[in-house]
Design an enzyme around this catalytic site. Sequence first.
Site, short mmCIF file in Angstrom:
data_model
loop_
_atom_site.label_atom_id
_atom_site.label_comp_id
_atom_site.label_asym_id
_atom_site.label_seq_id
_atom_site.Cartn_x
_atom_site.Cartn_y
_atom_site.Cartn_z
N HIS A 123 -16.51 3.36 -5.05
CA HIS A 123 -15.71 4.54 -4.96
C HIS A 123 -15.61 5.65 -5.82
CE1 HIS A 123 -12.59 2.52 -1.95
NE2 HIS A 123 -14.03 2.45 -1.56
N ARG B 106 0.93 -1.18 0.03
CA ARG B 106 -0.09 0.03 0.10
C ARG B 106 0.79 1.17 -0.11
NH1 ARG B 106 -4.80 1.92 4.33
NH2 ARG B 106 -4.95 4.01 3.56
N CYS C 131 -19.06 -2.38 0.51
CA CYS C 131 -18.38 -1.15 0.76
C CYS C 131 -19.02 -0.41 1.85
CB CYS C 131 -18.42 -0.05 -0.62
SG CYS C 131 -17.21 1.20 -0.11
N TYR D 277 -14.51 10.20 -2.24
CA TYR D 277 -13.21 9.64 -3.52
C TYR D 277 -13.32 10.49 -4.49
CZ TYR D 277 -12.04 5.42 -0.67
OH TYR D 277 -11.76 4.56 0.40
N ASN E 267 -10.68 -4.62 -1.72
CA ASN E 267 -10.62 -3.45 -2.49
C ASN E 267 -9.71 -4.08 -3.71
OD1 ASN E 267 -12.01 -1.41 -1.81
ND2 ASN E 267 -10.93 -0.81 -0.10
#
Length: 421
Positions: free
Chosen positions: A194, A90, A164, A244, A144
Amino acid sequence: MKLTVVGGGSTYTPELIDGFARLRDTLPITELVLVDPAAERLELVGGLARRIFAKQDHPGKVVTTSDLDAGVAGADAVLLQLRIGGQAAREQDETWPLECGCVGQETTGAGGLAKALRTVPVVLDIAERVRRANPDAWIIDFTNPVGIVTRALLQAGHKAVGLCNVAIGFQRKFAALLDVAPSEVHLDHVGLNHLTWERAVRLGGPEGENVLPRLLAEHGDAVADDLRLPRPVLDRLGVVPSYYLRYFYAHDEVVRELGSKPSRAAEVAAMEKELLEMYGDPALDEKPALLAKRGGAFYSEAAVDLAAALLGGGGSPYQVVNTYNNGTLPFLPDDAVIETQAAVGAHGAAPLPVAPVDPLYAGLIANVTAYEDLALEAALRGGRDRVFKALLAHPLVGQYAYADGLTDRLIAHNREHLAWA
């Protein structure tokens, strides 16, 4: 009822456990299995899970295992919450795109593509093993990028629904502002995972009064602050975009911000270290307050609601999920995966009818859906050219020089997770 959580060693998991314990009448679990290859983390999380169940007098048994096949055998539902490569991957997703002047984020843009490429093959292998062990089990995907992963699962013929926590977060926020019960708030939530907008906030159900204009008039400043968008943007749009959307609506501003401070991954890694130390305390028997800063707010309530509805034991009749479009948005293919209100039950999820979508939103939805098509193709078949095309199609990239540079960086940083590289 047996429920299995793959990725059960996540620091998220106590949030989930707390929901299972509090909402046991909605989802009466008799056996909860936490599966994770990280044995040390798993035992810390598993120990806390057992203490939470005991404190709240939950009769269910908590089992921990690193054996996936044993963990999913006989499960009624399998919840996926994976992070392939961990926080280290990440951290890379959030940093190397900035070198090209593009947003670095773990679920969208170039970083989101990297995560999809690492994740889709692993999830499909897990799902195939679930199908062999128990073909009737539901797969609930919280991994995700949810839209791409759910589409991969559905195209492979799995009984899957994507989940989500963005929508339930808005529902709870709006309910608090309006001083009503969350169950009274029904969202006209439309778009992709998102990439969504709340076009109406209805009280009492899908046909209830739309109070969004009043909500924005009376509480627009608070909503705008949460989204980190200017209040006039909300007033001009008349809708509430997902947070987002800031990556799209304020791209250059976000890139400057991200380049001037530590990554969110670094913050989360430090938080996880502290959380795991807490989880090892035998006196701790509830989720710690620090967990709220980790993310995933209301995840447990959403997961319980969805699992209960799919397994026929209750749950809300209408829920926001990720599932096949099937004509709901006529400008998208039927096999696109959208995020919308759906009727959920033992049959699965059937999207509710959606009013026509304004071109301002439909255009971006269609653009990102095209990117997701190409991203899934790259995840399934590999190859530098497929990665390049997916990046070129993404509205947060969109220029060939950026796409070229990002492709090289993506492959270099993820080679160990890409069999074809």
